[in-house]
Design a protein around this motif. Structure first.
Motif, PDB file in Angstrom:
ATOM      1  N   LEU A  63      -3.818   4.750   5.346  1.00 32.79           N
ATOM      2  CA  LEU A  63      -2.963   3.619   5.711  1.00 32.79           C
ATOM      3  C   LEU A  63      -3.569   2.824   6.853  1.00 32.79           C
ATOM      4  CD1 LEU A  63       0.630   5.152   5.494  1.00 32.79           C
ATOM      5  CD2 LEU A  63      -0.391   3.463   3.957  1.00 32.79           C
ATOM      6  N   ARG A  64      -4.080   3.519   7.865  1.00 34.55           N
ATOM      7  CA  ARG A  64      -4.690   2.816   9.006  1.00 34.55           C
ATOM      8  C   ARG A  64      -5.905   2.011   8.560  1.00 34.55           C
ATOM      9  NH1 ARG A  64      -3.604   7.672  11.827  1.00 34.55           N
ATOM     10  NH2 ARG A  64      -5.757   8.371  11.495  1.00 34.55           N
TER      11      ARG A  64
ATOM     12  N   ASP B 295       0.793   5.161   0.069  1.00 32.82           N
ATOM     13  CA  ASP B 295      -0.062   6.326   0.324  1.00 32.82           C
ATOM     14  C   ASP B 295       0.564   7.130   1.450  1.00 32.82           C
ATOM     15  OD1 ASP B 295      -2.386   8.065   1.021  1.00 32.82           O
ATOM     16  OD2 ASP B 295      -3.484   6.687  -0.290  1.00 32.82           O
ATOM     17  N   ASP B 296       0.472   8.455   1.377  1.00 27.25           N
ATOM     18  CA  ASP B 296       1.059   9.287   2.440  1.00 27.25           C
ATOM     19  C   ASP B 296       0.010   9.827   3.408  1.00 27.25           C
ATOM     20  OD1 ASP B 296      -0.078  11.003   0.558  1.00 27.25           O
ATOM     21  OD2 ASP B 296       1.369  12.601   0.960  1.00 27.25           O
ATOM     22  N   GLU B 297      -1.229   9.348   3.275  1.00 26.82           N
ATOM     23  CA  GLU B 297      -2.282   9.776   4.207  1.00 26.82           C
ATOM     24  C   GLU B 297      -2.398   8.767   5.340  1.00 26.82           C
ATOM     25  OE1 GLU B 297      -6.026  11.214   2.523  1.00 26.82           O
ATOM     26  OE2 GLU B 297      -5.142  10.965   0.541  1.00 26.82           O
ATOM     27  N   PRO B 298      -2.058   9.157   6.580  1.00 23.93           N
ATOM     28  CA  PRO B 298      -2.079   8.205   7.710  1.00 23.93           C
ATOM     29  C   PRO B 298      -3.426   7.521   7.893  1.00 23.93           C
ATOM     30  CG  PRO B 298      -0.954  10.232   8.338  1.00 23.93           C
ATOM     31  CD  PRO B 298      -1.580  10.496   6.999  1.00 23.93           C
TER      32      PRO B 298
ATOM     33  N   ASP C 153      -1.294   5.289  -4.560  1.00 22.50           N
ATOM     34  CA  ASP C 153      -1.841   6.643  -4.665  1.00 22.50           C
ATOM     35  C   ASP C 153      -0.992   7.436  -5.649  1.00 22.50           C
ATOM     36  OD1 ASP C 153      -3.353   8.929  -4.078  1.00 22.50           O
ATOM     37  OD2 ASP C 153      -1.917   9.569  -2.558  1.00 22.50           O
TER      38      ASP C 153
ATOM     39  N   VAL D 109       0.858  -1.180   0.000  1.00 24.24           N
ATOM     40  CA  VAL D 109       0.000   0.000   0.000  1.00 24.24           C
ATOM     41  C   VAL D 109       0.899   1.236   0.000  1.00 24.24           C
ATOM     42  CG1 VAL D 109      -1.768   1.292   1.234  1.00 24.24           C
ATOM     43  CG2 VAL D 109      -1.837  -1.211   1.232  1.00 24.24           C
TER      44      VAL D 109
ATOM     45  N   GLU E   3       3.740  -1.360   3.761  1.00 22.77           N
ATOM     46  CA  GLU E   3       3.397   0.050   3.597  1.00 22.77           C
ATOM     47  C   GLU E   3       4.581   0.871   3.107  1.00 22.77           C
ATOM     48  OE1 GLU E   3       1.798   1.527   7.247  1.00 22.77           O
ATOM     49  OE2 GLU E   3       0.327  -0.093   7.436  1.00 22.77           O
TER      50      GLU E   3
ATOM     51  N   VAL F  79      -0.036  -6.875   4.737  1.00 22.85           N
ATOM     52  CA  VAL F  79       0.092  -5.500   4.265  1.00 22.85           C
ATOM     53  C   VAL F  79       1.518  -4.986   4.458  1.00 22.85           C
ATOM     54  CG1 VAL F  79      -0.751  -3.136   4.508  1.00 22.85           C
ATOM     55  CG2 VAL F  79      -2.343  -5.060   4.757  1.00 22.85           C
TER      56      VAL F  79
ATOM     57  N   GLU G 218       5.212   5.296   2.143  1.00 24.33           N
ATOM     58  CA  GLU G 218       4.605   6.621   2.120  1.00 24.33           C
ATOM     59  C   GLU G 218       5.158   7.516   1.019  1.00 24.33           C
ATOM     60  OE1 GLU G 218       4.637   8.451   5.958  1.00 24.33           O
ATOM     61  OE2 GLU G 218       3.827   6.697   6.983  1.00 24.33           O
TER      62      GLU G 218
ATOM     63  N   ARG H  19      -4.743  -0.953   6.360  1.00 17.71           N
ATOM     64  CA  ARG H  19      -4.029  -1.937   7.180  1.00 17.71           C
ATOM     65  C   ARG H  19      -5.020  -2.827   7.914  1.00 17.71           C
ATOM     66  NH1 ARG H  19      -1.785   1.252  11.158  1.00 17.71           N
ATOM     67  NH2 ARG H  19      -0.360   2.085   9.592  1.00 17.71           N
TER      68      ARG H  19
END
Length: 230
Positions: free
Chosen positions: A17-18, A11-14, A55, A9, A33, A31, A35, A21
């Motif tokens: 991601l949460r 993506d830089d949006e927390p 993203d 995954v 991750e 998963v 960023e 996940r």
């Protein structure tokens, strides 16, 4: 779809991601991750995910440049996740090699269906047989499971990826460079000694102690072949 498929995954949006996940983990995915685009390229080479959720709006580079860089050496399925709704963005991402495009916000049910479809499509596109047999060894490519009789043989992700590529080409020589590029990426095309070590590890795990020789045959100076007893 494998119950243990690894999904990268990016993506830089927390909060995204949460959410992913938790949702993907609950659905049986492992998963990984990243960023940034640079981190995504490193993780794709190091962790050998089965599929990537990407993203386009990353802090260090455009996601389309990540697709372009990945497609120089990998056929990993890529599903773009983005708030960019313009049709031109979708077309460019798909033309560069993305397999699918999902707009944000998205429903997890639709995303999971897209993930499963992309994984199935890649297996069909590769001409992969879901289960390959070599001697009394059974390699279940879809489930990433290797067994002899009722006993499961435990391989590391890299070891399985090597065996999977040989199984998908059973009876044919797969060159050192093809194996190195598919499993470790273009930075390791000359690491044949490293490949030899991993092949030795796989052989020790899968070969039966019956004097029949190794299931993985060496094509001297060229590559390796999984024995096709059929």
């Amino acid at each position: 779809m494998t119950d243990t498929a690894r999904v990268l995954v990016v993506d830089d949006e927390p909060q995204i991601l949460r959410f992913l996940r938790a949702s993907l983990g609950a659905s049986g995915f492992a998963v990984i991750e990243a960023e940034t685009g640079a981190e995504a390229l490193k993780r794709a080479a190091a962790d050998a995910p089965e599929i990537i959720l990407l993203d386009l709006g990353l802090p260090d580079m455009d996601g389309k440049d990540v697709i372009k860089a990945l497609r120089e050496w990998s056929e990993i399925p890529i599903i773009v996740l983005s708030a960019r709704a313009r049709e031109a963005e979708k077309i460019e991402a798909l033309d560069l090699g993305a397999d699918d495009y999902v707009n944000k916000p998205f429903g997890i049910g639709e995303l999971l269906a897209r993930l499963r479809a992309a994984l199935r499509h890649r297996l069909r596109q590769q001409g992969a047989t879901p289960v390959v047999k070599a001697g009394d060894l059974k390699i279940d490519i879809a489930r990433r499971k290797v067994t002899r009789g009722e006993a499961e043989i435990h391989l590391t992700p890299k070891e399985f990826d090597l065996l999977r590529l040989l199984a998908q080409n059973a009876g044919k020589v797969v060159t050192h460079r093809q194996l190195l590029q598919a499993v470790w990426g273009p930075a390791h095309l000359e690491d044949t000694a490293y490949l030899r070590v991993f092949i030795g590890q796989v052989r020790r795990k899968i070969d039966a102690d019956d004097g029949a020789g190794s299931l993985i045959e060496n094509a001297a100076g060229v590559g390796y072949r999984l024995r096709d007893d059929g």
